[in-house]
Design a protein around this motif. Structure first.
Motif, mmCIF file in Angstrom:
data_model
loop_
_atom_site.group_PDB
_atom_site.id
_atom_site.type_symbol
_atom_site.label_atom_id
_atom_site.label_comp_id
_atom_site.label_asym_id
_atom_site.label_seq_id
_atom_site.Cartn_x
_atom_site.Cartn_y
_atom_site.Cartn_z
ATOM 1 N N ALA A 270 -93.187 25.952 52.643
ATOM 2 C CA ALA A 270 -92.519 24.951 53.484
ATOM 3 C C ALA A 270 -91.239 24.441 52.817
ATOM 4 O O ALA A 270 -90.192 24.316 53.471
ATOM 5 N N THR A 271 -91.321 24.139 51.521
ATOM 6 C CA THR A 271 -90.133 23.643 50.812
ATOM 7 C C THR A 271 -89.053 24.719 50.721
ATOM 8 O O THR A 271 -87.863 24.443 50.918
ATOM 9 N N VAL A 272 -89.479 25.939 50.423
ATOM 10 C CA VAL A 272 -88.514 27.040 50.331
ATOM 11 C C VAL A 272 -87.815 27.215 51.678
ATOM 12 O O VAL A 272 -86.582 27.284 51.759
ATOM 13 N N HIS A 273 -88.594 27.243 52.736
ATOM 14 C CA HIS A 273 -88.006 27.430 54.058
ATOM 15 C C HIS A 273 -87.089 26.273 54.432
ATOM 16 O O HIS A 273 -85.984 26.480 54.958
ATOM 17 N N ALA A 274 -87.504 25.056 54.134
ATOM 18 C CA ALA A 274 -86.696 23.883 54.490
ATOM 19 C C ALA A 274 -85.354 23.911 53.763
ATOM 20 O O ALA A 274 -84.305 23.603 54.358
ATOM 21 N N THR A 275 -85.355 24.310 52.504
ATOM 22 C CA THR A 275 -84.100 24.381 51.738
ATOM 23 C C THR A 275 -83.174 25.436 52.331
ATOM 24 O O THR A 275 -81.983 25.186 52.551
ATOM 25 N N PHE A 276 -83.714 26.616 52.587
ATOM 26 C CA PHE A 276 -82.910 27.703 53.142
ATOM 27 C C PHE A 276 -82.357 27.294 54.518
ATOM 28 O O PHE A 276 -81.178 27.539 54.827
ATOM 29 N N ALA A 277 -83.210 26.703 55.338
ATOM 30 C CA ALA A 277 -82.802 26.352 56.710
ATOM 31 C C ALA A 277 -81.732 25.255 56.697
ATOM 32 O O ALA A 277 -80.778 25.291 57.481
ATOM 33 N N ARG A 278 -81.873 24.273 55.787
ATOM 34 C CA ARG A 278 -80.880 23.202 55.666
ATOM 35 C C ARG A 278 -79.530 23.793 55.247
ATOM 36 O O ARG A 278 -78.481 23.425 55.765
ATOM 37 N N ALA A 279 -79.571 24.718 54.297
ATOM 38 C CA ALA A 279 -78.332 25.345 53.816
ATOM 39 C C ALA A 279 -77.675 26.157 54.931
ATOM 40 O O ALA A 279 -76.463 26.061 55.158
#
Lengths: 293, 293
Positions: A270-279
Protein backbone atom coordinates in the motif's frame (compact mmCIF):
# COMPACT_ATOMS: atom_id res chain seq x y z
CA UNK A 1 18.50 49.50 -26.24
CA UNK A 2 22.30 49.11 -25.82
CA UNK A 3 25.24 50.76 -27.58
CA UNK A 4 27.77 48.11 -26.64
CA UNK A 5 27.25 44.77 -24.89
CA UNK A 6 30.21 42.81 -23.53
CA UNK A 7 29.65 39.09 -23.15
CA UNK A 8 32.15 37.31 -20.95
CA UNK A 9 32.06 33.63 -21.85
CA UNK A 10 30.88 32.89 -25.37
CA UNK A 11 29.26 29.51 -24.84
CA UNK A 12 25.75 28.28 -25.55
CA UNK A 13 24.09 30.86 -23.29
CA UNK A 14 26.34 33.84 -24.03
CA UNK A 15 26.29 33.10 -27.75
CA UNK A 16 22.52 32.66 -27.82
CA UNK A 17 21.96 35.92 -25.95
CA UNK A 18 24.25 37.71 -28.42
CA UNK A 19 22.32 36.26 -31.34
CA UNK A 20 18.95 37.15 -29.77
CA UNK A 21 20.00 40.75 -29.00
CA UNK A 22 21.20 41.10 -32.58
CA UNK A 23 18.08 39.52 -34.06
CA UNK A 24 15.88 41.93 -32.09
CA UNK A 25 18.03 44.96 -33.02
CA UNK A 26 18.70 45.72 -29.35
CA UNK A 27 22.43 46.36 -29.65
CA UNK A 28 24.88 48.18 -31.91
CA UNK A 29 28.08 46.35 -31.03
CA UNK A 30 28.81 43.08 -29.25
CA UNK A 31 32.20 42.34 -27.72
CA UNK A 32 32.90 38.68 -27.02
CA UNK A 33 35.42 37.67 -24.40
CA UNK A 34 36.72 34.23 -23.50
CA UNK A 35 39.86 32.20 -22.92
CA UNK A 36 39.46 30.06 -26.04
CA UNK A 37 40.62 32.11 -29.04
CA UNK A 38 39.39 29.49 -31.52
CA UNK A 39 35.89 29.76 -30.06
CA UNK A 40 36.00 33.57 -30.25
CA UNK A 41 37.13 33.40 -33.87
CA UNK A 42 34.24 31.07 -34.59
CA UNK A 43 31.94 33.61 -32.96
CA UNK A 44 33.36 36.31 -35.24
CA UNK A 45 33.02 34.12 -38.33
CA UNK A 46 29.42 33.28 -37.43
CA UNK A 47 28.65 36.98 -36.95
CA UNK A 48 27.64 36.39 -33.33
CA UNK A 49 30.08 39.04 -32.06
CA UNK A 50 31.68 42.14 -33.61
CA UNK A 51 34.90 42.21 -31.63
CA UNK A 52 36.87 39.65 -29.64
CA UNK A 53 39.30 39.76 -26.76
CA UNK A 54 40.67 37.37 -24.17
CA UNK A 55 40.99 40.22 -21.65
CA UNK A 56 37.83 40.78 -19.55
CA UNK A 57 38.95 44.26 -18.38
CA UNK A 58 39.37 45.32 -22.00
CA UNK A 59 36.06 43.72 -23.03
CA UNK A 60 33.96 45.77 -20.62
CA UNK A 61 35.45 49.17 -21.51
CA UNK A 62 32.73 51.45 -22.81
CA UNK A 63 30.07 48.76 -22.54
CA UNK A 64 26.66 49.82 -21.23
CA UNK A 65 25.78 46.17 -20.52
CA UNK A 66 28.11 43.44 -19.30
CA UNK A 67 26.84 39.86 -19.23
CA UNK A 68 28.76 37.30 -17.20
CA UNK A 69 28.18 34.02 -19.05
CA UNK A 70 31.37 32.13 -18.27
CA UNK A 71 31.62 29.15 -15.93
CA UNK A 72 30.24 29.83 -12.47
CA UNK A 73 33.50 29.02 -10.69
CA UNK A 74 35.23 31.97 -12.37
CA UNK A 75 32.69 34.56 -11.16
CA UNK A 76 34.73 36.10 -8.33
CA UNK A 77 37.92 36.30 -10.38
CA UNK A 78 36.21 37.85 -13.43
CA UNK A 79 34.38 40.40 -11.26
CA UNK A 80 37.71 41.43 -9.70
CA UNK A 81 39.23 41.86 -13.16
CA UNK A 82 36.41 43.93 -14.65
CA UNK A 83 35.43 46.08 -11.65
CA UNK A 84 38.03 48.85 -12.24
CA UNK A 85 37.19 49.11 -15.96
CA UNK A 86 33.39 49.32 -15.85
CA UNK A 87 31.82 52.47 -17.29
CA UNK A 88 30.09 54.56 -14.59
CA UNK A 89 26.55 53.72 -15.65
CA UNK A 90 27.24 50.21 -16.92
CA UNK A 91 24.76 47.49 -16.01
CA UNK A 92 26.15 44.10 -15.10
CA UNK A 93 24.13 40.90 -15.10
CA UNK A 94 24.93 37.20 -15.07
CA UNK A 95 23.42 33.86 -16.09
CA UNK A 96 24.69 31.67 -13.24
CA UNK A 97 22.73 28.63 -12.08
CA UNK A 98 23.15 29.59 -8.42
CA UNK A 99 22.55 33.09 -7.14
CA UNK A 100 23.69 33.53 -3.50
CA UNK A 101 27.31 32.75 -4.39
CA UNK A 102 27.20 35.22 -7.28
CA UNK A 103 25.55 37.96 -5.20
CA UNK A 104 28.20 37.49 -2.49
CA UNK A 105 31.01 37.76 -5.03
CA UNK A 106 29.48 40.83 -6.69
CA UNK A 107 28.90 42.59 -3.39
CA UNK A 108 32.51 41.93 -2.39
CA UNK A 109 34.05 43.15 -5.63
CA UNK A 110 31.85 45.77 -7.28
CA UNK A 111 31.72 48.31 -4.43
CA UNK A 112 29.73 51.37 -5.49
CA UNK A 113 28.75 49.63 -8.74
CA UNK A 114 26.97 46.80 -6.91
CA UNK A 115 23.49 48.41 -7.18
CA UNK A 116 23.81 48.15 -10.97
CA UNK A 117 24.43 44.39 -10.79
CA UNK A 118 21.30 42.37 -11.57
CA UNK A 119 21.63 38.66 -10.69
CA UNK A 120 19.92 36.54 -13.32
CA UNK A 121 19.40 32.95 -14.38
CA UNK A 122 17.92 31.91 -17.72
CA UNK A 123 16.57 28.38 -17.31
CA UNK A 124 17.66 27.18 -20.69
CA UNK A 125 20.45 25.05 -22.01
CA UNK A 126 21.06 21.77 -23.64
CA UNK A 127 23.53 18.96 -23.92
CA UNK A 128 25.45 20.73 -26.65
CA UNK A 129 27.69 23.60 -25.71
CA UNK A 130 29.80 26.25 -27.38
CA UNK A 131 29.02 29.13 -29.69
CA UNK A 132 28.18 26.86 -32.65
CA UNK A 133 25.26 25.41 -30.69
CA UNK A 134 23.89 28.88 -29.90
CA UNK A 135 20.63 30.09 -31.42
CA UNK A 136 18.69 33.36 -31.32
CA UNK A 137 15.58 31.47 -30.17
CA UNK A 138 17.06 29.55 -27.21
CA UNK A 139 15.19 31.63 -24.62
CA UNK A 140 11.79 31.77 -26.28
CA UNK A 141 9.11 30.57 -23.86
CA UNK A 142 11.80 29.76 -21.28
CA UNK A 143 11.92 31.16 -17.77
CA UNK A 144 14.46 33.73 -16.68
CA UNK A 145 14.67 34.31 -12.93
CA UNK A 146 16.07 37.62 -11.65
CA UNK A 147 17.02 37.81 -7.97
CA UNK A 148 17.62 41.48 -7.13
CA UNK A 149 18.64 42.26 -3.54
CA UNK A 150 17.80 45.28 -1.38
CA UNK A 151 20.65 47.36 -2.83
CA UNK A 152 19.83 46.60 -6.48
CA UNK A 153 18.64 49.66 -8.45
CA UNK A 154 15.03 49.17 -9.63
CA UNK A 155 15.76 50.77 -13.02
CA UNK A 156 18.62 48.31 -13.57
CA UNK A 157 16.29 45.40 -12.86
CA UNK A 158 13.74 46.87 -15.25
CA UNK A 159 16.22 47.16 -18.12
CA UNK A 160 17.50 43.60 -17.66
CA UNK A 161 13.91 42.36 -17.44
CA UNK A 162 12.99 44.10 -20.70
CA UNK A 163 16.09 42.70 -22.38
CA UNK A 164 15.16 39.11 -21.48
CA UNK A 165 11.53 39.64 -22.40
CA UNK A 166 12.68 40.89 -25.80
CA UNK A 167 14.42 37.53 -26.36
CA UNK A 168 11.05 35.81 -25.84
CA UNK A 169 11.69 34.72 -22.25
CA UNK A 170 9.22 34.84 -19.37
CA UNK A 171 10.84 36.79 -16.52
CA UNK A 172 10.14 36.07 -12.84
CA UNK A 173 11.56 37.91 -9.83
CA UNK A 174 12.51 35.73 -6.90
CA UNK A 175 14.30 36.07 -3.59
CA UNK A 176 17.91 34.81 -3.84
CA UNK A 177 17.60 32.06 -1.25
CA UNK A 178 14.33 30.82 -2.70
CA UNK A 179 15.90 30.64 -6.17
CA UNK A 180 18.74 28.51 -4.84
CA UNK A 181 16.32 26.15 -3.05
CA UNK A 182 14.00 25.79 -6.05
CA UNK A 183 16.90 25.12 -8.41
CA UNK A 184 18.51 22.71 -5.93
CA UNK A 185 15.24 20.76 -6.07
CA UNK A 186 14.42 20.83 -9.76
CA UNK A 187 17.87 20.90 -11.33
CA UNK A 188 20.88 20.42 -9.07
CA UNK A 189 19.60 17.40 -7.10
CA UNK A 190 18.42 15.59 -10.27
CA UNK A 191 21.90 16.06 -11.76
CA UNK A 192 23.47 14.75 -8.54
CA UNK A 193 21.24 11.65 -8.63
CA UNK A 194 21.96 10.98 -12.29
CA UNK A 195 25.73 11.31 -11.83
CA UNK A 196 25.61 9.16 -8.66
CA UNK A 197 23.48 6.45 -10.28
CA UNK A 198 25.65 6.07 -13.37
CA UNK A 199 28.81 6.09 -11.27
CA UNK A 200 27.30 3.55 -8.85
CA UNK A 201 26.32 1.19 -11.68
CA UNK A 202 29.55 1.61 -13.63
CA UNK A 203 31.63 0.91 -10.53
CA UNK A 204 30.86 -2.56 -9.19
CA UNK A 205 31.05 -3.56 -5.53
CA UNK A 206 34.69 -4.48 -6.01
CA UNK A 207 35.53 -1.09 -7.53
CA UNK A 208 35.96 -2.57 -11.03
CA UNK A 209 34.43 -0.70 -13.94
CA UNK A 210 31.64 -2.77 -15.50
CA UNK A 211 30.27 -0.99 -18.54
CA UNK A 212 28.52 -4.13 -19.78
CA UNK A 213 25.69 -3.60 -17.30
CA UNK A 214 24.44 -0.78 -19.52
CA UNK A 215 23.98 -3.21 -22.43
CA UNK A 216 20.65 -4.20 -20.89
CA UNK A 217 19.45 -0.65 -20.32
CA UNK A 218 16.24 0.34 -22.08
CA UNK A 219 15.06 3.70 -23.39
CA UNK A 220 13.88 4.83 -19.99
CA UNK A 221 17.41 4.55 -18.64
CA UNK A 222 18.79 6.64 -21.47
CA UNK A 223 16.33 9.46 -20.72
CA UNK A 224 16.83 9.14 -16.98
CA UNK A 225 20.59 9.44 -17.22
CA UNK A 226 20.76 12.04 -20.01
CA UNK A 227 21.83 14.76 -17.55
CA UNK A 228 24.71 12.56 -16.37
CA UNK A 229 26.34 13.43 -19.70
CA UNK A 230 26.49 17.08 -18.64
CA UNK A 231 29.76 18.99 -18.29
CA UNK A 232 31.55 17.86 -15.08
CA UNK A 233 33.42 21.19 -14.68
CA UNK A 234 30.21 23.20 -14.83
CA UNK A 235 28.37 20.89 -12.46
CA UNK A 236 31.21 20.73 -9.94
CA UNK A 237 31.02 24.53 -9.79
CA UNK A 238 27.23 24.52 -9.38
CA UNK A 239 27.21 21.78 -6.74
CA UNK A 240 29.83 23.57 -4.65
CA UNK A 241 28.36 27.07 -5.12
CA UNK A 242 24.91 25.86 -4.02
CA UNK A 243 26.13 23.30 -1.49
CA UNK A 244 23.93 24.50 1.40
CA UNK A 245 20.60 24.24 -0.43
CA UNK A 246 21.73 21.17 -2.39
CA UNK A 247 22.87 19.10 0.58
CA UNK A 248 19.68 20.05 2.46
CA UNK A 249 17.52 18.94 -0.47
CA UNK A 250 19.63 15.79 -0.84
CA UNK A 251 18.95 14.91 2.79
CA UNK A 252 15.20 15.29 2.20
CA UNK A 253 15.48 12.99 -0.78
CA UNK A 254 17.49 10.43 1.20
CA UNK A 255 14.70 10.34 3.79
CA UNK A 256 12.05 9.75 1.12
CA UNK A 257 14.13 7.05 -0.56
CA UNK A 258 14.91 5.29 2.73
CA UNK A 259 11.20 5.17 3.59
CA UNK A 260 10.39 3.74 0.19
CA UNK A 261 13.15 1.14 0.48
CA UNK A 262 11.86 0.10 3.90
CA UNK A 263 8.32 -0.23 2.55
CA UNK A 264 9.59 -2.45 -0.28
CA UNK A 265 11.66 -4.62 2.07
CA UNK A 266 8.59 -5.05 4.32
CA UNK A 267 6.36 -5.84 1.33
CA UNK A 268 4.16 -2.90 2.33
CA UNK A 269 2.37 -2.81 -1.01
CA UNK A 270 0.00 0.00 0.00
CA UNK A 271 2.78 2.45 0.90
CA UNK A 272 4.79 1.59 -2.20
CA UNK A 273 1.77 2.06 -4.41
CA UNK A 274 0.73 5.30 -2.72
CA UNK A 275 4.21 6.80 -3.21
CA UNK A 276 4.38 5.80 -6.87
CA UNK A 277 0.82 7.02 -7.54
CA UNK A 278 1.43 10.38 -5.79
CA UNK A 279 4.59 10.90 -7.85
CA UNK A 280 2.90 9.99 -11.11
CA UNK A 281 0.03 12.37 -10.37
CA UNK A 282 2.38 15.23 -9.44
CA UNK A 283 4.36 14.80 -12.65
CA UNK A 284 1.33 14.34 -14.89
CA UNK A 285 -0.28 17.43 -13.30
CA UNK A 286 2.80 19.58 -13.90
CA UNK A 287 3.00 18.50 -17.53
CA UNK A 288 -0.71 19.15 -18.02
CA UNK A 289 -0.38 22.63 -16.50
CA UNK A 290 2.34 23.37 -19.03
CA UNK A 291 0.45 21.81 -21.92
CA UNK A 292 3.02 19.03 -22.31
CA UNK A 293 2.73 15.26 -22.30
CA UNK B 1 5.53 -22.23 -36.14
CA UNK B 2 2.41 -22.32 -33.89
CA UNK B 3 -1.13 -23.52 -34.49
CA UNK B 4 -2.70 -21.58 -31.66
CA UNK B 5 -1.14 -19.00 -29.35
CA UNK B 6 -2.93 -17.88 -26.18
CA UNK B 7 -1.93 -14.46 -24.91
CA UNK B 8 -2.94 -13.77 -21.32
CA UNK B 9 -2.97 -9.98 -20.87
CA UNK B 10 -3.53 -8.02 -24.07
CA UNK B 11 -1.53 -4.88 -23.26
CA UNK B 12 1.31 -3.17 -25.08
CA UNK B 13 3.62 -6.21 -24.86
CA UNK B 14 1.03 -8.94 -25.39
CA UNK B 15 -0.61 -7.00 -28.22
CA UNK B 16 2.71 -6.24 -29.91
CA UNK B 17 3.80 -9.87 -29.73
CA UNK B 18 0.46 -10.93 -31.26
CA UNK B 19 0.92 -8.42 -34.08
CA UNK B 20 4.54 -9.48 -34.69
CA UNK B 21 3.66 -13.21 -34.77
CA UNK B 22 0.89 -12.44 -37.24
CA UNK B 23 3.09 -10.19 -39.40
CA UNK B 24 5.73 -12.93 -39.62
CA UNK B 25 3.12 -15.64 -40.36
CA UNK B 26 4.21 -17.64 -37.32
CA UNK B 27 0.73 -18.46 -36.04
CA UNK B 28 -2.63 -19.63 -37.35
CA UNK B 29 -4.87 -18.51 -34.51
CA UNK B 30 -4.40 -16.09 -31.62
CA UNK B 31 -6.60 -16.22 -28.53
CA UNK B 32 -6.58 -13.07 -26.41
CA UNK B 33 -7.45 -13.23 -22.73
CA UNK B 34 -7.89 -10.42 -20.23
CA UNK B 35 -10.21 -8.98 -17.60
CA UNK B 36 -11.12 -5.89 -19.63
CA UNK B 37 -13.73 -6.93 -22.22
CA UNK B 38 -13.60 -3.53 -23.94
CA UNK B 39 -9.86 -3.96 -24.50
CA UNK B 40 -10.36 -7.47 -25.87
CA UNK B 41 -13.04 -6.20 -28.25
CA UNK B 42 -10.66 -3.52 -29.40
CA UNK B 43 -8.07 -6.25 -30.02
CA UNK B 44 -10.64 -8.15 -32.11
CA UNK B 45 -11.59 -5.02 -34.06
CA UNK B 46 -7.93 -4.23 -34.74
CA UNK B 47 -7.34 -7.80 -35.95
CA UNK B 48 -4.71 -8.36 -33.26
CA UNK B 49 -6.49 -11.47 -31.95
CA UNK B 50 -8.89 -14.00 -33.53
CA UNK B 51 -10.79 -15.02 -30.42
CA UNK B 52 -11.38 -13.47 -27.01
CA UNK B 53 -12.17 -14.74 -23.54
CA UNK B 54 -11.94 -13.48 -19.98
CA UNK B 55 -11.29 -17.03 -18.74
CA UNK B 56 -7.56 -17.98 -18.69
CA UNK B 57 -8.31 -21.73 -18.38
CA UNK B 58 -10.46 -21.54 -21.49
CA UNK B 59 -7.91 -19.41 -23.35
CA UNK B 60 -5.10 -21.95 -23.06
CA UNK B 61 -7.13 -24.97 -24.21
CA UNK B 62 -5.55 -26.46 -27.32
CA UNK B 63 -2.84 -23.78 -27.46
CA UNK B 64 0.66 -24.92 -28.33
CA UNK B 65 2.10 -21.67 -26.94
CA UNK B 66 0.84 -19.71 -23.93
CA UNK B 67 2.31 -16.26 -23.29
CA UNK B 68 1.81 -14.70 -19.85
CA UNK B 69 1.73 -10.96 -20.54
CA UNK B 70 -0.55 -9.73 -17.77
CA UNK B 71 0.60 -7.72 -14.75
CA UNK B 72 3.39 -9.42 -12.78
CA UNK B 73 1.41 -9.55 -9.54
CA UNK B 74 -1.16 -11.90 -11.09
CA UNK B 75 1.42 -14.51 -12.16
CA UNK B 76 0.80 -17.06 -9.40
CA UNK B 77 -2.97 -16.87 -9.66
CA UNK B 78 -3.02 -17.15 -13.45
CA UNK B 79 -0.63 -20.10 -13.41
CA UNK B 80 -2.91 -21.87 -10.92
CA UNK B 81 -5.89 -21.24 -13.18
CA UNK B 82 -4.30 -22.43 -16.42
CA UNK B 83 -2.22 -25.40 -15.15
CA UNK B 84 -5.01 -28.02 -15.33
CA UNK B 85 -6.06 -26.92 -18.85
CA UNK B 86 -2.68 -26.83 -20.61
CA UNK B 87 -2.26 -29.15 -23.59
CA UNK B 88 0.36 -31.90 -22.90
CA UNK B 89 3.05 -30.45 -25.15
CA UNK B 90 2.14 -26.76 -24.67
CA UNK B 91 4.99 -24.31 -24.18
CA UNK B 92 4.48 -21.56 -21.64
CA UNK B 93 6.55 -18.39 -21.52
CA UNK B 94 6.18 -14.98 -19.88
CA UNK B 95 7.31 -11.38 -20.30
CA UNK B 96 7.72 -10.39 -16.63
CA UNK B 97 10.27 -7.76 -15.59
CA UNK B 98 11.52 -9.94 -12.73
CA UNK B 99 12.36 -13.59 -13.14
CA UNK B 100 13.02 -15.32 -9.79
CA UNK B 101 9.48 -14.60 -8.55
CA UNK B 102 8.01 -15.95 -11.79
CA UNK B 103 10.20 -19.06 -11.77
CA UNK B 104 9.19 -19.78 -8.17
CA UNK B 105 5.49 -19.41 -9.01
CA UNK B 106 5.81 -21.59 -12.13
CA UNK B 107 7.70 -24.31 -10.29
CA UNK B 108 5.06 -24.34 -7.56
CA UNK B 109 2.07 -24.53 -9.89
CA UNK B 110 3.01 -26.26 -13.14
CA UNK B 111 4.23 -29.58 -11.73
CA UNK B 112 5.23 -31.94 -14.56
CA UNK B 113 4.70 -29.11 -17.09
CA UNK B 114 7.39 -26.91 -15.48
CA UNK B 115 10.18 -28.05 -17.89
CA UNK B 116 8.12 -26.54 -20.73
CA UNK B 117 7.99 -23.14 -19.04
CA UNK B 118 10.57 -20.70 -20.46
CA UNK B 119 11.00 -17.56 -18.33
CA UNK B 120 11.46 -14.52 -20.58
CA UNK B 121 11.74 -10.76 -20.49
CA UNK B 122 11.56 -8.53 -23.57
CA UNK B 123 13.25 -5.23 -22.67
CA UNK B 124 10.79 -3.08 -24.53
CA UNK B 125 7.92 -0.89 -23.58
CA UNK B 126 6.86 2.68 -23.54
CA UNK B 127 4.82 5.19 -21.67
CA UNK B 128 1.70 4.29 -23.61
CA UNK B 129 -0.07 1.09 -22.72
CA UNK B 130 -2.94 -1.04 -23.98
CA UNK B 131 -3.57 -2.89 -27.19
CA UNK B 132 -4.04 0.31 -29.25
CA UNK B 133 -0.43 1.28 -28.54
CA UNK B 134 0.84 -2.12 -29.69
CA UNK B 135 2.90 -2.46 -32.88
CA UNK B 136 4.36 -5.38 -34.80
CA UNK B 137 7.80 -3.75 -34.68
CA UNK B 138 8.06 -3.07 -30.93
CA UNK B 139 10.73 -5.72 -30.36
CA UNK B 140 12.93 -4.99 -33.38
CA UNK B 141 16.53 -4.46 -32.26
CA UNK B 142 15.44 -4.80 -28.61
CA UNK B 143 16.87 -7.30 -26.16
CA UNK B 144 14.92 -10.29 -24.93
CA UNK B 145 16.44 -12.13 -21.98
CA UNK B 146 15.53 -15.77 -21.38
CA UNK B 147 16.40 -17.27 -18.01
CA UNK B 148 15.95 -21.06 -18.26
CA UNK B 149 16.68 -23.07 -15.12
CA UNK B 150 18.16 -26.55 -14.78
CA UNK B 151 14.79 -28.25 -15.31
CA UNK B 152 13.87 -26.27 -18.42
CA UNK B 153 13.72 -28.38 -21.60
CA UNK B 154 16.37 -27.19 -24.11
CA UNK B 155 14.01 -27.62 -27.07
CA UNK B 156 11.45 -25.37 -25.34
CA UNK B 157 14.09 -22.66 -24.90
CA UNK B 158 15.09 -23.05 -28.53
CA UNK B 159 11.53 -22.56 -29.80
CA UNK B 160 10.94 -19.49 -27.64
CA UNK B 161 14.30 -18.08 -28.71
CA UNK B 162 13.42 -18.52 -32.38
CA UNK B 163 10.03 -16.92 -31.84
CA UNK B 164 11.59 -13.77 -30.35
CA UNK B 165 14.30 -13.66 -32.99
CA UNK B 166 11.59 -13.78 -35.63
CA UNK B 167 10.09 -10.59 -34.14
CA UNK B 168 13.44 -8.87 -34.71
CA UNK B 169 14.67 -9.11 -31.12
CA UNK B 170 18.17 -9.99 -29.98
CA UNK B 171 17.91 -12.91 -27.54
CA UNK B 172 20.32 -13.41 -24.62
CA UNK B 173 20.32 -16.27 -22.11
CA UNK B 174 21.04 -15.29 -18.54
CA UNK B 175 21.01 -16.87 -15.10
CA UNK B 176 17.82 -15.92 -13.19
CA UNK B 177 19.55 -14.16 -10.29
CA UNK B 178 21.86 -12.25 -12.60
CA UNK B 179 18.86 -11.04 -14.63
CA UNK B 180 17.19 -9.72 -11.51
CA UNK B 181 20.35 -7.90 -10.39
CA UNK B 182 21.02 -6.35 -13.80
CA UNK B 183 17.42 -5.17 -14.14
CA UNK B 184 17.37 -3.89 -10.57
CA UNK B 185 20.34 -1.72 -11.55
CA UNK B 186 19.34 -0.48 -14.98
CA UNK B 187 15.57 -0.30 -14.65
CA UNK B 188 14.02 -0.88 -11.23
CA UNK B 189 16.33 1.42 -9.22
CA UNK B 190 16.04 4.28 -11.75
CA UNK B 191 12.24 4.04 -11.49
CA UNK B 192 12.49 4.05 -7.70
CA UNK B 193 14.67 7.17 -7.76
CA UNK B 194 12.39 8.98 -10.19
CA UNK B 195 9.25 8.19 -8.16
CA UNK B 196 11.02 9.15 -4.91
CA UNK B 197 12.37 12.42 -6.32
CA UNK B 198 9.07 13.63 -7.69
CA UNK B 199 7.26 12.63 -4.51
CA UNK B 200 9.93 14.33 -2.38
CA UNK B 201 9.67 17.57 -4.37
CA UNK B 202 5.87 17.56 -4.59
CA UNK B 203 5.56 16.98 -0.85
CA UNK B 204 7.17 19.83 1.05
CA UNK B 205 8.79 19.51 4.45
CA UNK B 206 5.44 20.22 6.07
CA UNK B 207 3.71 17.47 4.09
CA UNK B 208 1.79 19.99 1.94
CA UNK B 209 1.63 19.37 -1.79
CA UNK B 210 3.53 22.08 -3.67
CA UNK B 211 3.17 21.52 -7.39
CA UNK B 212 4.38 25.04 -8.19
CA UNK B 213 8.01 23.98 -7.65
CA UNK B 214 7.81 22.19 -11.00
CA UNK B 215 7.08 25.47 -12.78
CA UNK B 216 10.81 26.19 -12.75
CA UNK B 217 11.82 22.78 -14.03
CA UNK B 218 13.74 22.71 -17.31
CA UNK B 219 13.86 20.10 -20.06
CA UNK B 220 16.41 18.00 -18.20
CA UNK B 221 13.96 17.52 -15.35
CA UNK B 222 11.24 16.39 -17.73
CA UNK B 223 13.50 13.71 -19.20
CA UNK B 224 14.85 12.72 -15.80
CA UNK B 225 11.40 12.19 -14.35
CA UNK B 226 9.72 10.67 -17.41
CA UNK B 227 9.71 7.20 -15.83
CA UNK B 228 7.91 8.62 -12.76
CA UNK B 229 4.84 8.79 -15.02
CA UNK B 230 4.89 4.99 -15.31
CA UNK B 231 2.01 2.80 -14.14
CA UNK B 232 2.04 2.60 -10.30
CA UNK B 233 0.31 -0.81 -10.20
CA UNK B 234 2.86 -2.36 -12.52
CA UNK B 235 5.80 -0.83 -10.66
CA UNK B 236 4.51 -1.78 -7.22
CA UNK B 237 4.42 -5.38 -8.46
CA UNK B 238 7.94 -5.19 -9.92
CA UNK B 239 9.43 -3.49 -6.85
CA UNK B 240 7.96 -6.11 -4.51
CA UNK B 241 8.72 -9.10 -6.75
CA UNK B 242 12.38 -8.04 -7.06
CA UNK B 243 12.71 -6.59 -3.55
CA UNK B 244 15.89 -8.49 -2.63
CA UNK B 245 17.99 -7.34 -5.60
CA UNK B 246 16.35 -3.91 -5.64
CA UNK B 247 16.92 -3.05 -1.98
CA UNK B 248 20.51 -4.30 -2.26
CA UNK B 249 21.14 -2.08 -5.29
CA UNK B 250 19.39 0.81 -3.55
CA UNK B 251 21.76 0.47 -0.59
CA UNK B 252 24.74 0.63 -2.96
CA UNK B 253 23.29 3.78 -4.49
CA UNK B 254 22.68 5.34 -1.08
CA UNK B 255 26.34 4.79 -0.24
CA UNK B 256 27.48 6.48 -3.47
CA UNK B 257 25.10 9.40 -2.94
CA UNK B 258 26.11 9.87 0.69
CA UNK B 259 29.80 10.01 -0.29
CA UNK B 260 29.03 12.58 -2.98
CA UNK B 261 26.97 14.68 -0.57
CA UNK B 262 29.80 14.60 1.96
CA UNK B 263 32.31 15.67 -0.69
CA UNK B 264 30.06 18.61 -1.65
CA UNK B 265 29.53 19.65 1.98
CA UNK B 266 33.31 19.57 2.52
CA UNK B 267 33.94 21.50 -0.71
CA UNK B 268 36.09 18.61 -1.91
CA UNK B 269 36.10 19.81 -5.52
CA UNK B 270 38.41 17.04 -6.75
CA UNK B 271 36.18 14.19 -5.53
CA UNK B 272 33.03 15.87 -6.83
CA UNK B 273 34.61 16.43 -10.24
CA UNK B 274 36.04 12.90 -10.42
CA UNK B 275 32.62 11.37 -9.68
CA UNK B 276 30.84 13.52 -12.27
CA UNK B 277 33.55 12.91 -14.89
CA UNK B 278 33.53 9.13 -14.30
CA UNK B 279 29.73 9.06 -14.67
CA UNK B 280 29.79 11.15 -17.84
CA UNK B 281 32.44 8.90 -19.37
CA UNK B 282 30.57 5.71 -18.45
CA UNK B 283 27.35 7.03 -20.00
CA UNK B 284 28.99 8.45 -23.11
CA UNK B 285 30.89 5.16 -23.60
CA UNK B 286 27.72 3.07 -23.36
CA UNK B 287 25.93 5.28 -25.87
CA UNK B 288 28.91 5.17 -28.23
CA UNK B 289 29.02 1.35 -27.99
CA UNK B 290 25.38 1.25 -29.04
CA UNK B 291 25.81 3.84 -31.76
CA UNK B 292 23.61 6.36 -29.94
CA UNK B 293 24.22 9.93 -28.83
Amino acid sequence: MFERVAIIGLGLIGGSLARALRAKHLVKEIVGCGRDVTNLERGMALGVIDRQTTNPAEAVQGADLVVLAMTLGATGEILRQIAPSLAPQALVTDVGSTKQSVVDAARATLGAAFPRFVPGHPIAGGEKSGVEASTATLFERHRVILTPVSETAPDAVEIVRRMWEATGAEVTLMEVGHHDEVLAATSHLPHLLAFALVDCLATGENGQQRGEIFDYAAGGFRDFTRIASSNPDMWRDIALANRTALTKMCTQFETTLAALKTAIAREDAATVHATFARAKKARDDYLARRGLT
